[in-house]
Design an enzyme around this catalytic site. Sequence first.
Site, short mmCIF file in Angstrom:
data_model
loop_
_atom_site.label_atom_id
_atom_site.label_comp_id
_atom_site.label_asym_id
_atom_site.label_seq_id
_atom_site.Cartn_x
_atom_site.Cartn_y
_atom_site.Cartn_z
CB ALA A 138 -5.52 1.46 10.69
CG PHE A 173 4.62 -9.77 -5.91
CD1 PHE A 173 5.59 -10.02 -4.95
CD2 PHE A 173 3.62 -8.85 -5.62
CE1 PHE A 173 5.58 -9.36 -3.72
CE2 PHE A 173 3.60 -8.19 -4.40
CZ PHE A 173 4.58 -8.44 -3.45
CE LYS A 185 -2.73 0.31 3.58
NZ LYS A 185 -1.62 0.60 4.42
CE LYS A 226 4.72 -2.46 9.13
NZ LYS A 226 3.75 -1.55 8.52
NE ARG A 282 -0.71 5.07 8.74
CZ ARG A 282 -0.90 3.81 9.08
NH1 ARG A 282 -1.36 3.51 10.28
NH2 ARG A 282 -0.66 2.84 8.23
CD1 TRP A 334 9.15 -3.04 -3.84
CD2 TRP A 334 10.38 -3.92 -5.49
NE1 TRP A 334 10.31 -3.53 -3.28
CE2 TRP A 334 11.08 -4.08 -4.27
CE3 TRP A 334 10.97 -4.41 -6.66
CZ2 TRP A 334 12.33 -4.70 -4.18
CZ3 TRP A 334 12.22 -5.02 -6.58
CH2 TRP A 334 12.88 -5.16 -5.36
CB THR A 391 5.32 0.10 -2.36
OG1 THR A 391 6.09 -0.36 -1.25
CG2 THR A 391 6.16 0.07 -3.61
CG PHE A 444 -3.88 -2.49 9.50
CD1 PHE A 444 -2.79 -3.32 9.23
CD2 PHE A 444 -3.96 -1.92 10.76
CE1 PHE A 444 -1.81 -3.57 10.19
CE2 PHE A 444 -2.99 -2.16 11.72
CZ PHE A 444 -1.92 -2.99 11.43
#
Length: 555
Positions: free
Chosen positions: A273, A381, A71, A105, A94, A409, A73, A301
Amino acid sequence: MLSDIEIAQSAKMQPVVEIAEGLGIKEEELEFYGRYKAKVSYDLWERLKDTPDGKLILVTAITPTPAGEGKTTTTVGLSQGLAKIGKKVSIALREPSLGPSFGVKGGAAGGGYSQVVPMEDINLHFTGDIHAVSTAHNLLAALLDNHLQQGNDLGIDPRQVVLRRVMDMNERALRNVIVGLGGKPHGIPRESGFDITVASEVMAILCLAGSIADLKERLARMVIAYTYSGEAVTAGDLKAEGSMAVLLKDALKPNLVQTLEGVPAFVHGGPFANIAHGCNSVQATKYGLKLSDYFVTEAGFGADLGAEKFLDIKCRMAGLHPSAVVLVATVRALKMHGGMPKNDLGREDLKALEAGIPNLEKHIENLSSFGVPVVVAINRFPTDSEAELKLVEEHCIRLGATVSLSEVWAKGGDGAIDLAEKVVRSCEKENSFHYQYDAKATPKEKIEAIAKKIYGAAAVTYTDKAEKDLAAIHEQGMDDLLICMAKTQSSISDDPGKLGRPEGFTLTVREVRLSAGAGFLVPITGSVMTMPGLPKKPAALKIDIDNEGNISGLF
């Protein structure tokens, strides 16, 4: 292949004064934190407040899985794509919490060639905003315990103190503690505990406050305890709001940085969130809208959490009107929702994908129900097959959503040209944005509107504790407050084990917490923790720094 941190460290950043200049911010309206970070001053708003707003674009995602959705990215990549097609654009994200950064993460500044930089600074102490929130919150806690020790003129019942302390780290051992041990000089013994800083109501207040005056008024309304007779005690009763605001005065100012391709990025505020409203600050959003033709932001989220709260809480409080919503999905995550194990996600499986797509469909339906155009960004991906991508695209089109294949990405802005063009076209459409509930409805009516419309619950039940909480909230005249659901991020339901699109379930509200300063009630469902714990192998074990000061392992 370079890692995210290696890509960020090899980037040639522009001085932040040049980034600001491209937005129309004057040098004297900046407060510098080195060459590449700055806060914008309060004076800037006085110059901007009467200028028209640009288009507001919200980026959200399907229900998150360990496979990752991308999200942040996508938010960064979309902004770079918009810049590539000649649009004046900025974004707001954020601030990452140290808890997830050193816990699960590793970092939260985007990925690949769609990141905000300086990445290490943003993921670590940055400009000190989260520390300021921790300090202001804990000052209030100290003043409360001191009041109990020094005679307790307000008649506070130590058994009914609802304010806990906070720290910006995952630390399960501090979830439940006893304070005041050691005898009379050391305070009044009572049960308490710690929450993570980003779950603090002070953080929620910081992100919703429109000015220092508004900040102080909201801080003063915080309910921190109850008297022996059951009356609410606020931070204002302790006269704490002034000193707390002093600690937060710089934290209230948005931080300006940049993406890898030089798009201006405001990174400010960090409420979770799943236990808070999950949006960056109102201040940063309003600056971005005034300074840009297209302003892109994200909510935490999945869309059932962050997006619902952005649209029902933040937009309502700040008078915002979104022009479009981007819903990020991946083939990998949808296959997990279809029951496929994480280790097998690299192989084609149309059956698992078909079984997981209802999760995507539910989020499209939910977002469309707000009356805003929806664009699905399929975050590609390398392991995705053409057949899998085609299947997802066909389902999106059948539901009336625009869909774009995103490669942000690997390609940065070049991987978002199609997405950017489709978002621009969606922003030009007329929309009928509206909320999911009336603020004047009863708390139960508002809770059930979210549970049934957004989550797909068949019914809502309340424990005795929740019923007592709602009765007390009614007695205090707080029924008009908005609803900020605390729920697992791992499922649209309140059961993290229910993947895909759960239906026919009963949502259980265990308790309802009052966040009067933030302006909402927090119904607690499931086993949501306000102080996370570290996993068996924390990300911190891989984070290191060499003799030259180079950091590794943040991603």
